[in-house]
Design an enzyme around this catalytic site. Sequence first.
Site, PDB file in Angstrom:
ATOM      1  N   GLY A  68       0.838  -1.208   0.000  1.00 32.30           N
ATOM      2  CA  GLY A  68       0.000   0.000   0.000  1.00 32.30           C
ATOM      3  C   GLY A  68       0.869   1.252   0.000  1.00 32.30           C
ATOM      4  O   GLY A  68       0.644   2.193  -0.761  1.00 32.30           O
ATOM      5  N   HIS A  69       1.903   1.258   0.858  1.00 37.53           N
ATOM      6  CA  HIS A  69       2.821   2.396   0.879  1.00 37.53           C
ATOM      7  C   HIS A  69       3.574   2.490  -0.456  1.00 37.53           C
ATOM      8  O   HIS A  69       3.825   3.584  -0.956  1.00 37.53           O
ATOM      9  CB  HIS A  69       3.851   2.228   1.999  1.00 37.53           C
ATOM     10  N   GLY A  74      -3.597   7.401   2.098  1.00 36.22           N
ATOM     11  CA  GLY A  74      -4.444   6.278   1.673  1.00 36.22           C
ATOM     12  C   GLY A  74      -5.897   6.478   2.094  1.00 36.22           C
ATOM     13  O   GLY A  74      -6.176   7.011   3.175  1.00 36.22           O
ATOM     14  N   LYS A  94      -7.790   4.159   2.940  1.00 33.55           N
ATOM     15  CA  LYS A  94      -8.150   3.203   3.992  1.00 33.55           C
ATOM     16  C   LYS A  94      -8.423   3.940   5.297  1.00 33.55           C
ATOM     17  O   LYS A  94      -9.364   3.620   6.006  1.00 33.55           O
ATOM     18  CB  LYS A  94      -7.042   2.173   4.178  1.00 33.55           C
TER      19      LYS A  94
END
Length: 253
Positions: free
Chosen positions: A37-38, A147, A149
């Site tokens: 994700g990063h 993000g 998320k």
Amino acid sequence: MSRVFSDLSAWRAARGNEDYAGKSVGFVPTMGALHAGHRSLLERARRENERVVLSIFVNPTQFNDPGDLEKYPRTLEHDLALADGLCDAVLVPPAEQLYPDNYRFRVTEWELSPRFEGAHRPGHFEGVLTVVLKLLLVVDPHRAYFGEKDWQQLQLVRDLAKAFLLPVEIVPCPTVREPDGFALSSRNARLSPDARARAARFPKILRESPDAKAAERALAAAGFSVDYVADHGGVRLGAVQCDGVRLIDNVRL
Ligand code: PAF
């Protein structure tokens, strides 16, 4: 090869020289334990800017639970390897340099912060917003990547930039998921294989339930301990505990 700065005055000197001055700068703030994700944030920052800065700082002020801070994975060597080639500078500042005031000055937001995550993690967003403001001032980026998320964090950081007239574009980036739909997170490393297999039901139930109450019931029936599920701003937000590991996620409605 990216240059690692553990001293903010050395970073400030570099930020003012020809390597960075006059160039577009993208910034990816993290607490380390980097994952795919990063990597997707760094790749996007790489595509959209001439220079990319990554920060790795496990921010103590955003942990309401000291045990969680202690257990938070610290994997600097792995992080530097993952970020290699995707950024020009990595900032790893010591806490004394980011908090010379010993956290006497704080950013407080009163409307969105106390809800959802904030209701379960008192002081969390105060710590996040304070450190993000400091990091944005230190890095002085054109764009900063966050993000989706952490949906509530993203909204708050976007509002923070507006409120303090910061000349930075806050860029929202889609959540990266495993093939079974489970969102990537640094905390996932703490899930046992059995808990990890069960955890995939969390986003599925959020997505498939007709409303927030039904999702809450279905999550409890699936063995999660539910902190909250709420429909807000076009998304369904949820947080659960799975074998003692706290998971958060959101899906578009
Ligand atoms: O999302 C995170 O990793 C952290 O909350 C952040 C934005 C790096 C601030 O410490």
